[in-house]
Design a protein around this motif. Structure first.
Motif, short mmCIF file in Angstrom:
data_model
loop_
_atom_site.label_atom_id
_atom_site.label_comp_id
_atom_site.label_asym_id
_atom_site.label_seq_id
_atom_site.Cartn_x
_atom_site.Cartn_y
_atom_site.Cartn_z
N ALA A 138 9.68 -5.35 31.37
CA ALA A 138 10.57 -4.43 30.90
C ALA A 138 11.81 -5.10 30.42
O ALA A 138 12.57 -4.54 29.41
CB ALA A 138 11.26 -3.69 32.45
N ALA A 139 12.17 -6.31 30.42
CA ALA A 139 13.24 -7.04 29.88
C ALA A 139 13.13 -6.93 28.23
O ALA A 139 11.96 -7.43 27.70
CB ALA A 139 13.56 -8.28 30.32
N PRO A 140 14.13 -6.73 27.49
CA PRO A 140 13.92 -6.80 26.17
C PRO A 140 13.72 -8.17 25.32
O PRO A 140 13.09 -8.43 24.41
CB PRO A 140 15.20 -6.10 25.57
CG PRO A 140 16.34 -6.09 26.67
CD PRO A 140 15.34 -6.24 27.76
N ARG A 141 14.27 -9.11 26.28
CA ARG A 141 14.08 -10.40 25.72
C ARG A 141 13.76 -11.22 26.88
O ARG A 141 14.40 -11.62 27.83
CB ARG A 141 15.40 -10.95 24.97
CG ARG A 141 16.02 -10.17 23.82
CD ARG A 141 17.29 -10.48 23.23
NE ARG A 141 17.30 -11.57 22.71
CZ ARG A 141 17.90 -12.98 23.15
NH1 ARG A 141 18.26 -12.52 24.26
NH2 ARG A 141 17.92 -13.94 22.46
N TRP A 142 12.48 -11.87 26.77
CA TRP A 142 12.10 -12.80 27.79
C TRP A 142 11.20 -13.95 27.22
O TRP A 142 10.54 -13.89 26.12
CB TRP A 142 11.21 -12.09 28.64
CG TRP A 142 9.91 -11.40 28.40
CD1 TRP A 142 9.80 -10.21 27.91
CD2 TRP A 142 8.66 -11.99 28.16
NE1 TRP A 142 8.51 -9.79 27.25
CE2 TRP A 142 7.62 -11.02 27.45
CE3 TRP A 142 8.06 -13.31 28.57
CZ2 TRP A 142 6.51 -11.29 27.35
CZ3 TRP A 142 7.01 -13.69 28.24
CH2 TRP A 142 6.10 -12.52 27.45
N ALA A 143 10.81 -15.11 28.40
CA ALA A 143 10.04 -16.12 27.79
C ALA A 143 9.58 -16.83 28.86
O ALA A 143 9.99 -16.54 29.84
CB ALA A 143 10.84 -17.15 26.86
N LEU A 144 8.23 -17.25 28.74
CA LEU A 144 7.66 -17.93 29.67
C LEU A 144 7.16 -19.28 29.19
O LEU A 144 6.43 -19.56 28.17
CB LEU A 144 6.22 -17.16 30.00
CG LEU A 144 5.09 -17.72 31.11
CD1 LEU A 144 5.73 -18.13 32.21
CD2 LEU A 144 3.91 -17.00 31.25
N PHE A 145 7.61 -20.31 30.22
CA PHE A 145 7.38 -21.60 29.69
C PHE A 145 6.08 -22.10 30.70
O PHE A 145 6.08 -21.90 31.90
CB PHE A 145 8.26 -22.60 30.35
CG PHE A 145 9.77 -22.12 29.61
CD1 PHE A 145 9.71 -21.86 28.10
CD2 PHE A 145 10.73 -21.84 30.39
CE1 PHE A 145 10.87 -21.73 27.37
CE2 PHE A 145 11.85 -21.53 29.72
CZ PHE A 145 12.08 -21.28 28.43
N THR A 146 5.17 -22.68 30.09
CA THR A 146 3.91 -23.48 30.85
C THR A 146 3.68 -25.02 30.39
O THR A 146 4.10 -25.29 29.21
CB THR A 146 2.58 -22.65 30.91
OG1 THR A 146 1.98 -22.99 29.62
CG2 THR A 146 2.86 -21.25 31.02
N PRO A 147 3.02 -25.61 31.09
CA PRO A 147 2.72 -27.18 30.45
C PRO A 147 1.89 -27.17 29.20
O PRO A 147 2.12 -28.15 28.43
CB PRO A 147 2.05 -28.06 31.49
CG PRO A 147 2.48 -27.02 32.95
CD PRO A 147 2.51 -25.59 32.37
N GLU A 148 1.54 -26.09 28.80
CA GLU A 148 0.24 -26.35 27.73
C GLU A 148 0.98 -25.53 26.41
O GLU A 148 0.73 -25.68 25.28
CB GLU A 148 -0.92 -25.47 28.22
CG GLU A 148 -2.00 -25.74 26.72
CD GLU A 148 -3.53 -25.30 27.53
OE1 GLU A 148 -3.58 -23.90 27.68
OE2 GLU A 148 -4.22 -26.36 27.55
N ARG A 149 1.54 -24.35 26.83
CA ARG A 149 1.82 -23.35 25.82
C ARG A 149 2.95 -22.35 26.42
O ARG A 149 3.10 -22.15 27.52
CB ARG A 149 0.63 -22.58 25.56
CG ARG A 149 0.66 -21.74 24.30
CD ARG A 149 0.78 -22.35 22.79
NE ARG A 149 0.27 -21.79 21.97
CZ ARG A 149 0.93 -21.99 20.86
NH1 ARG A 149 1.55 -23.10 20.41
NH2 ARG A 149 0.71 -21.40 19.50
N SER A 150 3.99 -21.96 25.63
CA SER A 150 4.89 -21.14 25.88
C SER A 150 4.72 -19.80 25.16
O SER A 150 4.42 -19.95 24.09
CB SER A 150 6.31 -21.81 25.69
OG SER A 150 6.45 -23.02 26.73
N VAL A 151 5.36 -18.77 25.55
CA VAL A 151 5.24 -17.33 25.06
C VAL A 151 6.70 -16.80 25.25
O VAL A 151 7.43 -16.82 26.28
CB VAL A 151 4.30 -16.58 25.53
CG1 VAL A 151 4.43 -16.59 26.77
CG2 VAL A 151 3.97 -15.21 24.72
N GLY A 205 9.99 -6.95 21.64
CA GLY A 205 8.68 -6.49 21.40
C GLY A 205 7.95 -7.39 20.36
O GLY A 205 6.68 -7.10 20.09
N LYS A 206 8.43 -8.57 19.90
CA LYS A 206 7.85 -9.25 18.84
C LYS A 206 7.17 -10.64 19.36
O LYS A 206 7.90 -11.47 19.82
CB LYS A 206 8.70 -9.84 17.90
CG LYS A 206 9.27 -8.50 16.85
CD LYS A 206 10.47 -8.86 15.82
CE LYS A 206 10.92 -7.87 14.99
NZ LYS A 206 11.65 -8.48 14.00
#
Length: 230
Positions: free
Chosen positions: A169-182, A187-188
């Motif tokens: 639901a958050a308009p701005r978010w990020a996810l970190f992982t050891p291999e790839r981040s997103v 919405g982009k």
């Protein structure tokens, strides 16, 4: 003579499909194929690797018609971390072409292995989606940013990205992982490099630590230029 096939990255399903058409057209048996990842595979490079090991102007008429269930199976198996997954999938495809009865064999060893791998990937995707815990921080301009870390067992980050972009639901978010981040600001959907396991923020990290990680991963590249029409 062995044929070396270069793929653009660890989850290059499109490249795999393109390559197997060529391999089948030339009747190259599985034991003669060596699957290699591009040198930039750790960053999931988009550039196509040169394919000088065999001619490219081969008719695609030899492409096999395979069950839709196998096509779907491939979509999950390529996300598995097993380094031999492409060998397994091409061997299965080759056998489906030359052994039509394979599709009706419920106890074939290769097929069972692929199904187990697909199941492991589905489970890993579910775990990522179900256990995602976002932390709310404030940037210097006061905007809220939701951040999270996860350590998936397989190459599932890019596969989960579109789902997360629709469901978080958050308009701005990020996810970190050891291999790839997103990340998905407004919405982009976009991707960035991974964060070494030892430097992933944890529950005890401060907001400043989380923001520092975000800036390291998604900071604009030094050679980035504004759009000409801006």
């Amino acid at each position: 003579m062995d044929v070396q096939v270069n793929l653009a990255g660890p989850v290059d399903l499109a490249g795999f499909r393109s390559e197997v058409r060529q391999l089948l057209a030339q009747q190259v048996p599985p034991e003669s194929v060596q699957w290699q990842l591009d040198a930039a595979a750790s960053q999931y490079a988009d550039a196509e690797a040169p394919q000088a090991s065999r001619p490219r102007n081969v008719a695609r008429a030899a492409t096999a018609i395979v069950p839709a269930s196998f096509t779907r199976l491939c979509e999950f198996v390529v996300l598995h971390r097993d380094p031999d997954r492409f060998d397994l999938l091409y061997r299965l495809l080759w056998r489906l072409v030359h052994e039509p009865g394979l599709r009706n064999d419920p106890v074939d060893g290769d097929m069972l292995q692929a199904q187990h791998m697909a199941h492991a990937v589905r489970r890993d995707l579910h775990k990522l989606k179900a256990n995602l815990k976002l932390r709310s921080v404030r940037e210097d301009d006061g905007q809220e940013l939701q951040l999270a870390c996860h350590e998936p067992a397989h190459h599932v980050v890019e596969a989960a990205g579109p789902w997360l972009c629709k469901r978080v639901a958050a308009p701005r978010w990020a996810l970190f992982t050891p291999e790839r981040s997103v990340r998905c600001p407004e919405g982009k959907l976009g991707y960035g490099p991974g964060v070494p396991r030892w430097s992933l923020p944890n529950a005890q990290a401060s907001d400043a630590d989380w923001l520092d990680c975000y800036r390291r991963v998604f900071a604009p590249k030094p050679d980035a230029r504004p759009d000409a029409d801006a």
